[in-house]
Design a protein around this motif. Structure first.
Motif, PDB file in Angstrom:
ATOM      1  N   UNK A   1      17.643   3.245   5.888  1.00  0.00           N
ATOM      2  CA  UNK A   1      18.212   2.038   5.299  1.00  0.00           C
ATOM      3  C   UNK A   1      17.851   1.945   3.819  1.00  0.00           C
ATOM      4  N   UNK A   2      16.615   2.313   3.473  1.00  0.00           N
ATOM      5  CA  UNK A   2      16.210   2.289   2.059  1.00  0.00           C
ATOM      6  C   UNK A   2      17.045   3.259   1.242  1.00  0.00           C
TER       7      UNK A   2
ATOM      8  N   UNK B   1       0.848  -1.189   0.000  1.00  0.00           N
ATOM      9  CA  UNK B   1       0.000   0.000   0.000  1.00  0.00           C
ATOM     10  C   UNK B   1       0.886   1.242   0.000  1.00  0.00           C
ATOM     11  N   UNK B   2       0.318   2.407  -0.372  1.00  0.00           N
ATOM     12  CA  UNK B   2       1.138   3.627  -0.419  1.00  0.00           C
ATOM     13  C   UNK B   2       1.859   3.917   0.885  1.00  0.00           C
TER      14      UNK B   2
ATOM     15  N   UNK C   1       8.800   2.678   0.297  1.00  0.00           N
ATOM     16  CA  UNK C   1      10.140   2.977   0.797  1.00  0.00           C
ATOM     17  C   UNK C   1      10.741   4.108  -0.019  1.00  0.00           C
ATOM     18  N   UNK C   2      11.874   4.623   0.441  1.00  0.00           N
ATOM     19  CA  UNK C   2      12.463   5.787  -0.196  1.00  0.00           C
ATOM     20  C   UNK C   2      13.105   5.536  -1.544  1.00  0.00           C
ATOM     21  N   UNK C   3      13.362   4.278  -1.904  1.00  0.00           N
ATOM     22  CA  UNK C   3      13.961   3.954  -3.190  1.00  0.00           C
ATOM     23  C   UNK C   3      13.129   2.957  -3.957  1.00  0.00           C
ATOM     24  N   UNK C   4      13.461   2.802  -5.239  1.00  0.00           N
ATOM     25  CA  UNK C   4      12.718   1.885  -6.106  1.00  0.00           C
ATOM     26  C   UNK C   4      13.491   0.597  -6.344  1.00  0.00           C
TER      27      UNK C   4
ATOM     28  N   UNK D   1       3.686  10.872  -2.781  1.00  0.00           N
ATOM     29  CA  UNK D   1       4.668  11.400  -3.738  1.00  0.00           C
ATOM     30  C   UNK D   1       6.112  11.075  -3.378  1.00  0.00           C
ATOM     31  N   UNK D   2       6.424  10.885  -2.100  1.00  0.00           N
ATOM     32  CA  UNK D   2       7.808  10.754  -1.676  1.00  0.00           C
ATOM     33  C   UNK D   2       8.253   9.305  -1.462  1.00  0.00           C
ATOM     34  N   UNK D   3       7.408   8.336  -1.790  1.00  0.00           N
ATOM     35  CA  UNK D   3       7.758   6.945  -1.573  1.00  0.00           C
ATOM     36  C   UNK D   3       7.463   6.112  -2.817  1.00  0.00           C
TER      37      UNK D   3
END
Length: 703
Positions: free
Chosen positions: A629-630, A250-251, A255-258, A288-290
């Protein structure tokens, strides 16, 4: 003039090296080829052991069916394979490999030794050694169980450029390898895959370990981390010739990266850039930020070409549009639409909330509460848009009592009944005050804003009408001039009709080094600095510029205090995230997170959180640690900061910066402008407010 040497064939040895260099390009592809061979051999257990991150040796051991003695001589020859016999066999190929290039290419870039045994020959096997061209040079009888062990040593020893790159980026290459092995561990049902690395100074560290008899969700949690269990949603979609199945976070579970986004086409790990872009764009509207975390299996009946690149990561799907449409439909139906229609029933609602349209329960409520859903303000506090703002608006009639509900007791009159006139007047005044404050003008998201700047919008409208009447005659006169050929319009002081000058205007850029060359002319309106760069005039926001400089200084130098925990908390991370956190413990400590490592614990649960950071009475938690960590998984260079820490630093930088309305000396203005040239991103303040704008091109103005 040099004589032409004519066409001639390339030597066979040179061709072998050229082709092998395209197949084995880095550490990940080296292990990938061996892992795919083990899976094609029907192995249920694959053990990958690295020494010094693969610089010393790579050992891959499996319990597959082994290699038959009649194949010893041709095993490592170029384009010898047991997977296909003709090009037409590609349409129905079900194995990972089929070109017969992997072992031959490995022989060209490293030293290869193979020990193997079949069911018939076990417990006796054979150790095989091959030269750089893939020819068998020695074989020795050894004792071993059924299966195959391939040992790669001296990877890229004869390729100095690639060896230097591998040594320089050893940690990054190993992290990529772990991500690749994770993908095969997710899709390989009934196979136990283990990846470990042993350095010269410590014990082996297990990076990937999947239990053999586990379902897809259990393997996903082993890769992504058990903390994602409540956020993963399973979905399925069936259409003609296309089948989709997978898990998506879910949104709020992103995490901070793809780096945790995996696709599998007919059981093969692949890259689908269009599908990945589609999913990220769908989720960007909600968070928007994840980035979402997902593992999606795509099954297509025929019409798939996997012979596009040497690593077989890119595939061509004839019905790709059908796959994208099905993916969008499945995600909107199973993951995103329920969140859109969710309504929180766990929080008390404000009086009158949700009754603006006179309907109740128009949308189906979800049993999963949405924590980010904020109820609208009471109707009494909503601003009214009316041409007659002074006219009283009658209150809406009370709703009729439903026959299923008991009427209210007569002893309890409505809340507005019998209220004193003074109280009603105060309530109206408060409502008007709130509505008036809603018209306040704020500059960006900074604390430095125009305080108590309220406007009477009726008087503003009156002044606008006067100005419109004043310029109406000028507008009528200009209509006649518009019938003539249009004069050259200007932008930034340049004629747009001039191709050369227009091209120069469009290509005009400013670099960070240009701030040192700027000439400060003065201060405008106690809020902006006017500066000149060559013939270009710029206006610089003194508060936004100083705030951005202070923000980046805090990002780099701030010492974050840490609060010890009474009982250390066990962190449930993915194996890759855990390995990255262990390697980057110093960067976590700079952010106030102190952890201990329990080497005897299960991989994914080896970290114990001892203390967590506190900034301005704001206590950070494990979600902030997961975000750090992400970020380290994507970019291990530098010291990252979580979003909450950046907001705290932005607020602190805003308060200590030069404010709008502060008069500045010439030297202070020069310092603010020069500081912009020292920043990584000097173009906006932390709240998004631009630091400078181009005003004019002064070609014919003498200063």
């Amino acid at each position: 003039m040099t004589e032409s040497i004519g066409m001639r064939p390339i030597a066979r040895e040179t061709v072998h090296k050229l082709c092998s260099g395209q197949v084995i390009v880095d550490l990940a592809t080296s292990v990938k080829e061996l892992l795919e061979n083990s899976l094609d051999a029907g192995a249920t257990s694959v053990d990958i052991k690295m020494r010094d991150g693969g610089l010393t040796s790579i050992t891959v051991t499996d319990n597959g069916h082994g290699i038959a003695p009649e194949d010893y001589e041709t095993l490592c020859r170029k384009h010898w394979t047991s997977k296909i016999t003709s090009f037409e066999d590609l349409d129905g190929v079900t194995t990972f490999g089929f070109r017969g290039e992997a072992l031959s290419s490995l022989c060209a870039v490293a030293t290869v030794t193979i020990a193997t045994a079949t069911r018939e020959s076990a417990p006796m096997g054979m150790s095989l050694e091959y030269d750089t061209s893939g020819e068998l040079v020695e074989k020795t009888a050894v004792a071993r169980e059924r299966g195959t062990t391939v040992v790669i040593s001296g990877l890229f020893a004869r390729w100095p450029v690639r060896l230097a790159d591998l040594k320089k980026n050893a940690r990054k290459e190993y992290t990529r390898l772990v991500g690749l092995v994770e993908q095969y561990s997710i899709i390989s049902d009934g196979v136990r895959i283990t990846l470990s690395n042993q350095t010269a100074r410590g014990n082996p560290v297990v990076s990937v370990r999947t239990p053999p008899q586990s379902d897809r969700l259990a393997r996903l949690l082993g890769v992504f981390g058990a903390h994602l269990r409540p956020h993963l949603v399973h979905f399925e979609h069936r259409a003609e010739n296309v089948s989709l199945e997978g898990h998506v976070s879910r949104p709020e579970g992103g995490r901070g990266g793809s780096d945790k986004q995996y696709f599998f086409v007919n059981g093969r790990p692949c890259d689908l850039p269009k599908a990945k872009k589609l999913i990220n764009e769908l989720f960007r509207a909600y968070c928007p930020n994840r980035y979402p975390v997902f593992a999606i299996a795509v099954s297509v009946e025929g019409s798939v070409d996997v012979n596009l690149t040497p690593d077989k990561r890119e595939v061509m799907i004839r019905c790709e549009e059908q796959v994208l449409l099905g993916l969008r439909e499945a995600l909107m139906k199973s993951v995103l639409e329920p969140d859109e229609n969710a309504f929180s029933v766990s929080e008390p609602q404000a009086p009158g909330a949700g009754l603006a349209d006179g309907s109740v329960g128009a949308k189906r409520q979800s049993s999963q509460p949405c924590e980010d859903l904020v109820p609208p303000p009471p109707a009494a506090l909503r601003p009214r848009l009316s041409e007659q703002p002074d006219r009283d608006v009658a209150a809406p009639p009370p709703p009729q009592a439903s026959p299923k509900k008991r009427p209210a007791p007569a002893s309890k009159p409505p809340a507005t009944a019998n209220r004193p006139a003074a109280a009603v007047s105060k309530a109206s005044a408060a409502t008007a005050s709130v509505a008036k404050k809603m018209g306040s003008v704020f500059i960006g998201g900074c604390r430095n804003r125009i305080q108590n700047d309220t406007h009477d919008w009726k008087s503003v409208a009156d002044r606008l009408r006067i100005k419109q009447a004043r310029h109406r005659s000028k507008h009528d006169d200009s209509q006649q001039r518009d019938l003539d050929p249009a004069p050259a319009m200007t932008e930034g002081g340049l004629s747009v009709t001039d191709p050369e000058e227009a091209s120069s205007a469009l290509s005009r850029l400013i670099h960070k080094s240009d701030f040192l060359r700027m000439r400060v002319l003065g201060q405008f309106n106690y809020g902006f600095i006017i500066a000149l760069l060559d013939n270009d005039l710029y206006i610089i926001d003194q508060h936004a510029s100083d705030e951005k400089y202070n923000f980046e200084q805090l990002q780099q130098r701030a010492q974050i205090s840490s609060q010890p925990l009474i009982h250390p908390a066990v962190l449930e991370l993915g194996v890759v995230d855990e390995a990255v956190a262990i390697e980057c413990r110093d960067k976590l400590e700079k952010n106030g997170f102190f952890v201990d490592v329990d080497e005897n614990a299960t991989p994914g649960q080896r970290l114990r959180l001892k203390s967590q950071p506190v900034i301005d009475k704001t206590l950070f938690d494990q979600k902030d640690l997961m975000e750090l960590v992400a970020q380290l998984c994507v970019d291990p260079v530098g010291v990252p900061r979580c979003e909450r820490a950046r907001r705290v630093f932005a607020s602190r930088a805003c308060r200590k910066s030069t404010m709008i309305g502060d008069p500045l000396s010439k030297s202070r203005m020069r310092d603010i402008v020069a500081h912009l040239g020292e920043l990584d991103h000097p173009w906006n303040c932390p709240h998004g407010r631009p630091t400078l704008r181009h005003l004019h091109r002064l070609d014919r103005v003498e200063l």
